[in-house]
Design a protein around this motif. Sequence first.
Motif, PDB file in Angstrom:
ATOM      1  N   PHE A 181      51.156  42.175  45.794  1.00 46.38           N
ATOM      2  CA  PHE A 181      51.918  43.045  46.683  1.00 46.38           C
ATOM      3  C   PHE A 181      51.970  44.452  46.094  1.00 46.38           C
ATOM      4  CE2 PHE A 181      53.933  38.880  47.828  1.00 46.38           C
ATOM      5  CZ  PHE A 181      53.446  38.836  49.123  1.00 46.38           C
ATOM      6  N   ASN A 182      50.967  45.247  46.433  1.00 43.12           N
ATOM      7  CA  ASN A 182      50.880  46.613  45.948  1.00 43.12           C
ATOM      8  C   ASN A 182      49.817  47.328  46.751  1.00 43.12           C
ATOM      9  OD1 ASN A 182      51.252  48.882  44.122  1.00 43.12           O
ATOM     10  ND2 ASN A 182      51.956  47.356  42.620  1.00 43.12           N
ATOM     11  N   SER A 183      49.666  48.616  46.504  1.00 42.88           N
ATOM     12  CA  SER A 183      48.589  49.351  47.175  1.00 42.88           C
ATOM     13  C   SER A 183      47.260  49.015  46.515  1.00 42.88           C
ATOM     14  CB  SER A 183      48.840  50.853  47.088  1.00 42.88           C
ATOM     15  OG  SER A 183      48.698  51.313  45.755  1.00 42.88           O
ATOM     16  N   LYS A 184      46.197  49.130  47.262  1.00 39.91           N
ATOM     17  CA  LYS A 184      44.848  48.904  46.717  1.00 39.91           C
ATOM     18  C   LYS A 184      44.593  49.832  45.542  1.00 39.91           C
ATOM     19  CE  LYS A 184      39.945  49.253  47.945  1.00 39.91           C
ATOM     20  NZ  LYS A 184      38.970  49.656  49.004  1.00 39.91           N
ATOM     21  N   GLU A 185      45.046  51.076  45.684  1.00 38.15           N
ATOM     22  CA  GLU A 185      44.823  52.076  44.628  1.00 38.15           C
ATOM     23  C   GLU A 185      45.545  51.685  43.338  1.00 38.15           C
ATOM     24  OE1 GLU A 185      43.914  53.515  48.511  1.00 38.15           O
ATOM     25  OE2 GLU A 185      45.848  52.749  47.745  1.00 38.15           O
ATOM     26  N   ASN A 186      46.776  51.218  43.462  1.00 30.07           N
ATOM     27  CA  ASN A 186      47.524  50.802  42.281  1.00 30.07           C
ATOM     28  C   ASN A 186      46.897  49.584  41.608  1.00 30.07           C
ATOM     29  OD1 ASN A 186      49.432  52.810  42.303  1.00 30.07           O
ATOM     30  ND2 ASN A 186      51.070  51.561  43.156  1.00 30.07           N
ATOM     31  N   VAL A 187      46.431  48.635  42.421  1.00 35.69           N
ATOM     32  CA  VAL A 187      45.792  47.446  41.860  1.00 35.69           C
ATOM     33  C   VAL A 187      44.506  47.827  41.128  1.00 35.69           C
ATOM     34  CG1 VAL A 187      44.657  45.259  42.431  1.00 35.69           C
ATOM     35  CG2 VAL A 187      46.828  45.855  43.520  1.00 35.69           C
ATOM     36  N   GLU A 188      43.721  48.692  41.722  1.00 35.18           N
ATOM     37  CA  GLU A 188      42.493  49.138  41.053  1.00 35.18           C
ATOM     38  C   GLU A 188      42.808  49.833  39.735  1.00 35.18           C
ATOM     39  OE1 GLU A 188      39.584  49.864  44.948  1.00 35.18           O
ATOM     40  OE2 GLU A 188      40.800  51.527  44.155  1.00 35.18           O
ATOM     41  N   GLU A 189      43.816  50.693  39.749  1.00 35.13           N
ATOM     42  CA  GLU A 189      44.214  51.395  38.533  1.00 35.13           C
ATOM     43  C   GLU A 189      44.741  50.418  37.489  1.00 35.13           C
ATOM     44  OE1 GLU A 189      45.353  54.147  35.624  1.00 35.13           O
ATOM     45  OE2 GLU A 189      43.960  54.341  37.314  1.00 35.13           O
ATOM     46  N   ALA A 190      45.544  49.455  37.928  1.00 36.55           N
ATOM     47  CA  ALA A 190      46.102  48.474  36.999  1.00 36.55           C
ATOM     48  C   ALA A 190      45.007  47.639  36.347  1.00 36.55           C
ATOM     49  CB  ALA A 190      47.092  47.572  37.727  1.00 36.55           C
ATOM     50  N   MET A 191      44.021  47.219  37.135  1.00 37.42           N
ATOM     51  CA  MET A 191      42.939  46.407  36.576  1.00 37.42           C
ATOM     52  C   MET A 191      42.110  47.214  35.577  1.00 37.42           C
ATOM     53  SD  MET A 191      43.476  43.424  37.714  1.00 37.42           S
ATOM     54  CE  MET A 191      45.206  43.896  37.613  1.00 37.42           C
ATOM     55  N   GLN A 192      41.936  48.500  35.838  1.00 34.51           N
ATOM     56  CA  GLN A 192      41.212  49.342  34.885  1.00 34.51           C
ATOM     57  C   GLN A 192      41.989  49.480  33.586  1.00 34.51           C
ATOM     58  OE1 GLN A 192      37.993  50.594  35.233  1.00 34.51           O
ATOM     59  NE2 GLN A 192      38.379  50.903  33.047  1.00 34.51           N
ATOM     60  N   ARG A 193      43.299  49.651  33.708  1.00 33.88           N
ATOM     61  CA  ARG A 193      44.136  49.742  32.503  1.00 33.88           C
ATOM     62  C   ARG A 193      44.062  48.454  31.691  1.00 33.88           C
ATOM     63  NH1 ARG A 193      49.960  52.393  34.327  1.00 33.88           N
ATOM     64  NH2 ARG A 193      49.179  54.179  35.519  1.00 33.88           N
ATOM     65  N   ILE A 194      44.094  47.306  32.374  1.00 38.59           N
ATOM     66  CA  ILE A 194      44.029  46.037  31.677  1.00 38.59           C
ATOM     67  C   ILE A 194      42.689  45.888  30.970  1.00 38.59           C
ATOM     68  CG2 ILE A 194      43.865  43.544  32.067  1.00 38.59           C
ATOM     69  CD1 ILE A 194      46.144  43.780  34.060  1.00 38.59           C
ATOM     70  N   LYS A 195      41.607  46.261  31.638  1.00 41.47           N
ATOM     71  CA  LYS A 195      40.290  46.182  31.000  1.00 41.47           C
ATOM     72  C   LYS A 195      40.210  47.062  29.770  1.00 41.47           C
ATOM     73  CE  LYS A 195      37.889  46.829  34.913  1.00 41.47           C
ATOM     74  NZ  LYS A 195      36.724  46.951  35.813  1.00 41.47           N
ATOM     75  N   ASN A 196      40.957  48.163  29.796  1.00 44.12           N
ATOM     76  CA  ASN A 196      40.913  49.090  28.657  1.00 44.12           C
ATOM     77  C   ASN A 196      41.634  48.558  27.418  1.00 44.12           C
ATOM     78  OD1 ASN A 196      39.490  50.947  30.178  1.00 44.12           O
ATOM     79  ND2 ASN A 196      41.298  52.162  30.743  1.00 44.12           N
ATOM     80  N   ILE A 197      42.572  47.622  27.617  1.00 48.52           N
ATOM     81  CA  ILE A 197      43.359  47.150  26.466  1.00 48.52           C
ATOM     82  C   ILE A 197      43.026  45.723  26.049  1.00 48.52           C
ATOM     83  CG2 ILE A 197      45.288  48.712  27.002  1.00 48.52           C
ATOM     84  CD1 ILE A 197      46.777  46.201  28.075  1.00 48.52           C
ATOM     85  N   LEU A 198      42.252  45.006  26.874  1.00 45.34           N
ATOM     86  CA  LEU A 198      41.933  43.616  26.543  1.00 45.34           C
ATOM     87  C   LEU A 198      40.457  43.461  26.170  1.00 45.34           C
ATOM     88  CD1 LEU A 198      43.951  41.713  29.289  1.00 45.34           C
ATOM     89  CD2 LEU A 198      44.525  41.982  26.888  1.00 45.34           C
TER      90      LEU A 198
END
Length: 406
Positions: free
Chosen positions: A389-406
């Motif tokens: 439950f979020n905007s597509k843009e926020n989900v895309e940004e969140a997944m990029q952030r996760i990829k950057n730290i994991l």
Amino acid sequence: MIKVNENFLKLKSSYLFSEIAKRVKKFQEQNPNVSIIKMGIGDVTLPLPPACIKAMHCAIDEMANISTFKGYGPEQGYLFLREKIAKFDFQKNNIDIEADEIFISDGAKCDTGNFQELFSQTIKVAVPDPVYPVYVDTNVMAGRTGEFKNGQYKNLFYLSSTKQNNYLPDLPNQKVDLIYLCFPNNPTGATIDRNTLQKWVDFALENKALILFDAAYEAFIQEPNIPHSIFEIPNAKKVAVEFRSFSKTAGFTGTRCAFTVVPKECVAYTENGKPVSLHSLWLRRQSTKFNGVSYPVQRAAEAVYSPEGKAEVKQNITYYLNNAKLIKNTIQNLGFHCVGGENSPYIWIECKQNSWDFFDFLLEKAGIVCTPGEGFGKCGEGYIRLSAFNSKENVEEAMQRIKNIL
């Protein structure tokens, strides 16, 4: 002296989502420049469907005219909405549910929490683990549990839903009286097929038990072999009550509208074994404690069943499921085991460490809020839940952030 209900003192010190809010608030105060993406609590982000807004505006105009003004409505809901629900959610799917078996309310959370009031304090209650906290906490408040120890309450029977059983709990190995089931499941996103659900109905019939079936996320089901309602199962009307909501289906989290289906043939029993109609008891309870959902909100909910409303709701569901697919694919590609996200807006992720520690890690390193699995029960330890439950843009940004730290 005035005395408290000491059962409230048995509750864990903080409700899950309150604890999350407290931690996020502290982090934001210490890091005011960090943009936080909230993927924890399952709150919708898309606005109400236009058909619902239009219907609500019309209803508000009616409230401004003396000839169409509405005062108190029926506690169980206006017939115009109950008839639409009966027709489109049940009868069109060959499920024999009548309008007067439907009770309109201000939320499935309220109804699942309140329904336990109808039963004796001595009943044996079975709850899933992990579990939506309301099922547990309201029974604690009612005095049906012992103390909280080692992650569980003493007198509850926990239905473990783990990786080993594909997040589908096994039937109890002892007699229980009240069973909470939620499918598609919150928090795991797991679903149940008809044959497995039939086993639960058969168990309830054999043991004179009752199933409280939370189907708040049924609109997200995409696969034909997954039942949308427990009443698709033969004889379920004798042993089940179903809860549904417009919150996640049509974005009514802030508008508040839901409904509970209590079949007339569904019964509980007196101490002497005499059957008592749960439909009559729930009607009496609601008539005493509830004044109904507002007229404009019920007109807005009715519009969900219009051709325009159906199309708009479907579009919103697809939007969230596309977000869920992106989350699940990203997490799996990073090597994490997860479930959900296909017939559900939630993705349940094995994080391989303490869930609150992982919560803090995501918040501090990526500015992302998840829900720690431990807050849903002992079997939730080592997991987190991410919400689509979020905007597509926020989900895309969140997944990029996760990829950057994991």
